[in-house]
Design an enzyme around this catalytic site. Structure first.
Site, PDB file in Angstrom:
ATOM      1  N   SER A 127      -7.512  25.879-109.118  1.00 52.65           N
ATOM      2  CA  SER A 127      -6.884  26.423-107.922  1.00 52.65           C
ATOM      3  C   SER A 127      -5.573  27.059-108.341  1.00 52.65           C
ATOM      4  CB  SER A 127      -6.613  25.310-106.910  1.00 52.65           C
ATOM      5  OG  SER A 127      -5.723  25.726-105.897  1.00 52.65           O
ATOM      6  N   TYR A 140      -3.013  17.206-104.066  1.00 51.51           N
ATOM      7  CA  TYR A 140      -4.076  18.145-104.429  1.00 51.51           C
ATOM      8  C   TYR A 140      -3.731  18.886-105.716  1.00 51.51           C
ATOM      9  CZ  TYR A 140      -7.227  22.175-104.059  1.00 51.51           C
ATOM     10  OH  TYR A 140      -8.160  23.151-104.319  1.00 51.51           O
TER      11      TYR A 140
END
Length: 287
Positions: A127, A140
């Site tokens: 990501s 995250y």
């Protein structure tokens, strides 16, 4: 593919099948598999945190006498939530790492012998959060930073064994995962203790609003799936691919800006999304 039920995963599975590959598409529920099943796509029930599921997948691959060499493992299963470091319970941290990191390591360890034998490839879906940790992205982003590190080590370990390791770093993509992340974040924020609500409630609201705005301008799942399919199949892939203009920009900024200047840039981007009664928290703009 470890997660193909919806979004980028499903789009990647369809694109790979369109290119002539037979895709073993991991799904969590039979209904998801029924919706995905098509020529070239074989859904398999797969929870990467369940050792029995991983073992069954290995058995499916290695016991098929007509199977072609395993071309690529695409590690794209994952969950997202945006939560302040202080407020996110430790058991939730551990659960997030089980899905976003340890499950991928389990898949890699289980399938590496087959990938080495066939000269295959590993594609880890990280990501933009694996390069820059925005406010409320701590848990995250931590899983994605860790996946980036594992990918770097793995690429260097496997280079002499003929297995390529590629990282894909999506930014804003219009997908069900983004919607689920927003829903999970809202539910989490609603049950925070009152003192944590006062400390971080406005920040979470702003982060959700900013993320929603970015996703509205983001790439489609199909466009992201095409990039992932390229990473899995082209002859000489790059070591990393960003997905979306926002991802390319943030990754570039993390490379050239000093930390405190980057903090101010991030705080300035978040400020318009803060509730009107709020002032920008000091922690947003400091290292």
């Amino acid at each position: 593919m470890s997660g193909a039920s919806t979004g980028m995963g499903a789009a990647t599975a369809r694109e790979l099948a369109r290119r002539g590959f037979h895709v073993l598409a991991g799904v969590r529920r039979p209904a998801d598999g029924d919706a995905l099943r098509a020529d070239g796509i074989e859904p398999v029930i797969l929870d990467i945190t369940e050792p029995g599921h991983v073992e069954a997948l290995v058995e499916r691959i290695t016991s098929d006498p007509d199977a072609r060499p395993l071309r690529a493992l695409v590690n794209n299963a994952g969950v997202s939530v945006y939560a302040p470091v202080e407020a996110y319970p430790l058991e939730e941290w551990r659960g997030l790492f089980e899905v976003n990191l340890f499950g991928h390591v389990a898949m890699i360890q289980a399938l590496l012998p087959t990938l080495i034998a066939g000269g295959g490839r590993i594609v880890n879906i990280s990501s933009v959060g694996g390069k820059g940790a925005m406010p409320t992205y701590g848990p995250y982003a931590a899983t994605k930073f860790a996946l980036e590190a594992v990918s770097d080590a793995l690429r260097r370990e496997l280079s002499r064994h003929g297995v390529q390791v590629v990282v894909v770093e999506p930014g804003a993509v219009r997908s069900q995962m983004a919607d689920r992340g927003a829903t999970a974040t809202s539910a989490f924020a609603a049950q925070m203790r009152p003192d944590l609500q006062r400390r971080y409630g406005d920040l979470i609201t702003a982060a959700l609003a900013q993320t929603s705005a970015h996703i509205g301008r983001g790439l489609s799942a199909d466009a992201a799936g095409s990039i992932i399919a390229d990473a899995a199949t082209i002859r000489r892939p790059r070591t990393r691919y960003t997905v979306g203009r926002d991802a390319s920009m943030l990754v570039a900024l993390t490379r050239v800006l000093p930390d405190r200047l980057l903090d101010r840039v991030i705080a300035a981007g978040l400020r318009p999304h803060l509730p009107v009664h709020a002032t920008t928290p000091t922690a947003v703009g400091s290292a």
